[in-house]
Design an enzyme around this catalytic site. Structure first.
Site, PDB file in Angstrom:
ATOM      1  CB  THR A  22     -43.138  64.376 -27.450  1.00 14.37           C
ATOM      2  OG1 THR A  22     -43.612  63.954 -26.174  1.00 14.37           O
ATOM      3  CG2 THR A  22     -44.199  65.216 -28.141  1.00 14.37           C
ATOM      4  CG  HIS A  45     -43.545  62.302 -18.175  1.00 19.71           C
ATOM      5  ND1 HIS A  45     -42.510  62.946 -17.527  1.00 19.71           N
ATOM      6  CD2 HIS A  45     -43.508  62.745 -19.468  1.00 19.71           C
ATOM      7  CE1 HIS A  45     -41.884  63.739 -18.396  1.00 19.71           C
ATOM      8  NE2 HIS A  45     -42.468  63.628 -19.570  1.00 19.71           N
ATOM      9  CG  ASN A  50     -38.744  66.614 -19.078  1.00 18.42           C
ATOM     10  OD1 ASN A  50     -37.701  66.899 -18.501  1.00 18.42           O
ATOM     11  ND2 ASN A  50     -38.778  65.783 -20.107  1.00 18.42           N
ATOM     12  CE1 TYR A  80     -45.230  68.684 -20.392  1.00 15.97           C
ATOM     13  CE2 TYR A  80     -43.352  67.229 -20.072  1.00 15.97           C
ATOM     14  CZ  TYR A  80     -44.039  68.159 -20.838  1.00 15.97           C
ATOM     15  OH  TYR A  80     -43.529  68.579 -22.037  1.00 15.97           O
ATOM     16  CG  ASN A 130     -42.546  72.456 -19.941  1.00 12.28           C
ATOM     17  OD1 ASN A 130     -42.757  73.166 -20.919  1.00 12.28           O
ATOM     18  ND2 ASN A 130     -42.435  71.136 -20.040  1.00 12.28           N
TER      19      ASN A 130
END
Ligand code: 8OZ
Length: 372
Positions: free
Chosen positions: A27, A181, A184, A186, A241
């Protein structure tokens, strides 16, 4: 048979890689302001990093507006975004490179400022991110996380559809494959993890139920691309996160086993030692190694990432623990990283201050090694 090296060829799905130094999905928050479409600056960055027979995994790209959580991350849900990505895949192909796109939905890592009508972000359950984290608004401010809205069971098919559409758009944009994905913290990992997923329907509760959405998304994307051009990224033992499963082995063993039946292009791990998802140079000590734990469950191509030096990457590949190594931070500051690792040349250090947002500085201005 001699053991493989970082510079021996590797077949990934139908593609023949000429080396095993993979560019990790990164990112960088530098898409065009108006429409989050990739533009000429991003093209230059990817073209700089393309090598003949080298695999680039292009940065996490939201498959729908509700999946956004950062300003200027390039999407894969509009005509402008598809057109922008098409220029990039052409440029990478012109150098003989192979490029996959990472398909993304951030779930509760979003903020209402990104959501249509200013609605709350969606998640498996109304469980907010807590701890020392802040959300980013659409205009780049840091604010506390909101409590997300739990998706209705009837809305889950829409999430699968969004990934399927993203997969179709990626094909139209000329990518060679896609990576889902699932890491992490998400949306797809939010469903996997018991502390975040408190659902009582078919998508929550047992490990089988929590893995259901990831597997449905995988099957939908495989329906678009064929299994050998689809990959999944996971971060078992990750903490990004506000994630963390109390007992990751049963959950991730199930996920890896179920994925292993599908004949995917590769499985991609983030090693627990570097799980900070970009926010800091975290280097946890005495944590398990994903490649060591899960290699026995995964007969296909295994790529792993997280804090590798050239030497550690050589060891991992030579020992067969991984087939290829993805580099993030070093690839940011060394556009010619594969060549430098091959020559054992010194690496340019990266500057974290220019990782996210901005323009050329810290993006396309890192030097190539002068040829002798
Ligand atoms: C750093 C900043 C924003 C997003 C990830 C896509 O952690 C990301 C990300 C990393 O996978």
């Amino acid at each position: 048979m001699t053991s493989p090296s970082l510079f021996s060829p590797l077949k990934v799905g139908p593609y023949q890689l000429s080396h095993r130094v993979v560019m990790a999905p990164l990112t960088r928050m530098r898409a065009a302001h108006e429409d989050n479409a990739p533009h000429s600056l991003n093209l230059e960055y990817y073209a700089q990093r393309a090598t003949k027979g080298g695999l680039i995994i292009a940065e996490a790209s939201p498959v729908t507006q509700t999946g956004r959580g950062n300003p200027r991350t390039p999407g894969i849900y509009s005509r402008e975004q598809i057109a922008g990505w098409r220029e990039i895949t052409h440029a990478v192909h012109a150098k003989g490179g192979i490029i996959f796109l990472q398909l993304w939905h951030v779930g509760r890592v979003s903020h209402s400022s990104f959501q249509p009508g200013g609605a709350l972000p969606v998640a498996p359950s109304a469980v907010p991110i807590s701890g020392n984290f802040s959300a980013m608004t659409a205009d780049g401010k840091q604010v506390p996380y909101e409590t997300p809205r739990a998706l209705e069971t009837s809305e889950i098919a829409g999430i699968v559809d969004a990934f399927r559409d993203g997969a179709r758009n990626a094909r139209e944009a000329g990518f060679d494959g896609v990576e889902i994905h699932g890491a992490n913290g998400y949306l797809l990992e939010q469903f996997l993890q018991s502390r975040i997923n408190q659902r009582t329907d078919a998508y929550g509760g047992s490990i089988e139920n929590r893995a259901r959405l990831l597997l449905e998304v995988t099957d939908a994307v495989v329906g678009v691309w064929g299994a050998d051009r689809v990959a999944v990224r996971l971060s078992p033992y990750g903490v990004a996160n506000d994630t963390g499963e109390a007992d990751p082995m049963p959950l991730y063993s199930h996920v890896v086993r179920m994925l292993s039946q599908r004949g995917l292009a590769y499985l991609h791990f983030i090693e627990p030692r570097s799980s900070g998802a970009g926010r800091a140079d975290v280097n946890h000590q005495n944590v398990p190694s994903a490649m060591e734990l899960f290699r026995p469950l995964w007969p296909g191509v295994l790529i792993t990432a997280g804090g590798f030096t050239g030497e550690a990457a050589e060891d991992a590949v030579a020992s067969g623990k991984a087939d290829a190594i993805a580099f993030g931070r070093h690839f940011i500051s060394n556009p010619d990283l594969p060549l430098r690792l091959q020559r054992k040349s010194p690496l340019t250090p990266y500057n974290r201050a220019t990782f996210y947002g901005g323009a050329e500085v810290g993006y396309t201005d890192y030097p190539f090694e002068q040829s002798a």
